[in-house]
Write a protein that holds these residues in place. Sequence first.
Motif, PDB file in Angstrom:
ATOM      1  N   ALA A   1       0.829  -1.208   0.000  1.00 54.16           N
ATOM      2  CA  ALA A   1       0.000   0.000   0.000  1.00 54.16           C
ATOM      3  C   ALA A   1       0.863   1.258   0.000  1.00 54.16           C
ATOM      4  N   VAL A   2       1.948   1.235   0.771  1.00 53.31           N
ATOM      5  CA  VAL A   2       2.853   2.387   0.823  1.00 53.31           C
ATOM      6  C   VAL A   2       3.607   2.535  -0.496  1.00 53.31           C
ATOM      7  N   LEU A   3       4.127   1.435  -1.005  1.00 55.96           N
ATOM      8  CA  LEU A   3       4.958   1.480  -2.207  1.00 55.96           C
ATOM      9  C   LEU A   3       4.157   1.837  -3.457  1.00 55.96           C
ATOM     10  N   ARG A   4       2.868   1.578  -3.447  1.00 63.00           N
ATOM     11  CA  ARG A   4       2.051   1.987  -4.601  1.00 63.00           C
ATOM     12  C   ARG A   4       2.016   3.511  -4.718  1.00 63.00           C
ATOM     13  N   ARG A   5       2.153   4.198  -3.592  1.00 59.06           N
ATOM     14  CA  ARG A   5       2.140   5.660  -3.606  1.00 59.06           C
ATOM     15  C   ARG A   5       3.509   6.230  -3.948  1.00 59.06           C
ATOM     16  N   ARG A   6       4.552   5.583  -3.441  1.00 62.72           N
ATOM     17  CA  ARG A   6       5.903   6.094  -3.661  1.00 62.72           C
ATOM     18  C   ARG A   6       6.884   4.943  -3.535  1.00 62.72           C
ATOM     19  N   ASP A   7       7.631   4.702  -4.600  1.00 65.14           N
ATOM     20  CA  ASP A   7       8.505   3.530  -4.646  1.00 65.14           C
ATOM     21  C   ASP A   7       9.863   3.901  -5.239  1.00 65.14           C
ATOM     22  N   PRO A   8      10.648   4.697  -4.515  1.00 63.66           N
ATOM     23  CA  PRO A   8      11.921   5.173  -5.074  1.00 63.66           C
ATOM     24  C   PRO A   8      12.933   4.064  -5.311  1.00 63.66           C
ATOM     25  N   GLY A   9      12.803   2.961  -4.590  1.00 58.19           N
ATOM     26  CA  GLY A   9      13.758   1.870  -4.756  1.00 58.19           C
ATOM     27  C   GLY A   9      13.278   0.769  -5.677  1.00 58.19           C
ATOM     28  N   SER A  10      12.131   0.976  -6.342  1.00 56.49           N
ATOM     29  CA  SER A  10      11.550  -0.038  -7.238  1.00 56.49           C
ATOM     30  C   SER A  10      11.409  -1.386  -6.529  1.00 56.49           C
ATOM     31  N   VAL A  11      10.826  -1.338  -5.337  1.00 54.21           N
ATOM     32  CA  VAL A  11      10.679  -2.536  -4.504  1.00 54.21           C
ATOM     33  C   VAL A  11       9.289  -3.150  -4.621  1.00 54.21           C
ATOM     34  N   LEU A  12       8.321  -2.419  -5.194  1.00 52.70           N
ATOM     35  CA  LEU A  12       6.940  -2.892  -5.198  1.00 52.70           C
ATOM     36  C   LEU A  12       6.801  -4.270  -5.838  1.00 52.70           C
ATOM     37  N   ALA A  13       7.458  -4.495  -6.965  1.00 51.50           N
ATOM     38  CA  ALA A  13       7.331  -5.798  -7.627  1.00 51.50           C
ATOM     39  C   ALA A  13       7.840  -6.917  -6.723  1.00 51.50           C
ATOM     40  N   TRP A  14       8.944  -6.674  -6.037  1.00 47.61           N
ATOM     41  CA  TRP A  14       9.503  -7.668  -5.117  1.00 47.61           C
ATOM     42  C   TRP A  14       8.520  -7.945  -3.986  1.00 47.61           C
ATOM     43  N   CYS A  15       7.932  -6.867  -3.459  1.00 51.69           N
ATOM     44  CA  CYS A  15       6.955  -7.008  -2.385  1.00 51.69           C
ATOM     45  C   CYS A  15       5.753  -7.829  -2.845  1.00 51.69           C
ATOM     46  N   LEU A  16       5.248  -7.536  -4.043  1.00 51.50           N
ATOM     47  CA  LEU A  16       4.086  -8.263  -4.558  1.00 51.50           C
ATOM     48  C   LEU A  16       4.420  -9.731  -4.816  1.00 51.50           C
ATOM     49  N   ALA A  17       5.655  -9.992  -5.266  1.00 59.09           N
ATOM     50  CA  ALA A  17       6.072 -11.381  -5.469  1.00 59.09           C
ATOM     51  C   ALA A  17       6.089 -12.131  -4.144  1.00 59.09           C
ATOM     52  N   ALA A  18       6.577 -11.468  -3.096  1.00 62.30           N
ATOM     53  CA  ALA A  18       6.567 -12.087  -1.768  1.00 62.30           C
ATOM     54  C   ALA A  18       5.142 -12.291  -1.278  1.00 62.30           C
TER      55      ALA A  18
END
Length: 340
Positions: free
Chosen positions: A71-88
């Motif tokens: 939810a946080v990374l969908r708003r701001r993801d400077p490290g491009s971590v959202l895909a990794w989070c969703l995979a987890a």
Amino acid sequence: MADGTLVATFIGGLFDGRLPEIDPVLDAFDEDALQRVDDPYRGMWAFLRGRSALAQGRLGVALPLLRESAAVLRRRDPGSVLAWCLAALGQACGATGDAHRAAAAMAECDRVHLPVMRTIDVEIDLGHAWASAAAGDRTEGAQRARAGAEALAARGDAAIAVLALHDAARIGAPARSLLAAVDAAAGSAEGPVVASMARHIRALADDDMDALLEVAEGFAAVSMPLLAAEAAASASRLAAARGLRVRQREATSRAATWLAECGPALTPLIETMAGRAALATLTRREQEVALMAARGTSKRAMSEQLGVSIRTVGNHINHVYGKLGISTREELAALLSLSS
């Protein structure tokens, strides 16, 4: 601590068996980030805490953290971590048998993943693998995990290749078919977790009940209760097939103890005994109430049959839900039906 250092610390802890020691460090940084609403890395810290819980098999802890992070990374993801989070998140949902949410997480992951982020490809492969397994296609799931392992081995990432091969075995790949790849990768990797995963695959291939129980204790020693429960569950099935009832009960009891730490876990290696293991974590009265509730008995009828108040029945049901990591009668019925 920089985000790259946090990630490196997490990965090192995973294979060294030190994740419980790293969690307080991650907690401290997460608490610091939460004091600053606009901190761009608060989502990353929540992700690493959730990914650590997933690695340990504590799915009841992992799921809310990974959802919070996404939810946080969908708003701001400077490290491009959202895909990794969703995979987890896909892996975690798949390991609970939640095919719908696992598929949704992986569909979003595929949409946001940047092709240049090759380092998380294995996480995406494993997310799809567990989503497929939850949907009932274990062959596809095991193949996806194995393909990820082969790509890692080709790049020289031996330790993570063993992890992917281990997931392939957990999902349903014939363990013996993995031995050559496991031996090759494990020979150039270090760490107690890698060694335990390799031994687990070997024990599954050999139908070695004693080795499975030793592996279970090894996983428990590095705070990985889900993997410990899976190994003990496999030992329980072997004992049952050989008519060793005492050994079966002992292995089932161990699995139940470790499963109690995992939340709503429902992986292929534990599902056939999940109902028995779940019941073993309850008191005798809670077992009676759980079985009645799973059959659809009303609270009033349970009250009359057990000679207790309706309020007491409700309290027992709440305790059952809390211990099993569920929230509805439908989930309870699905879980306990697996023990038949």
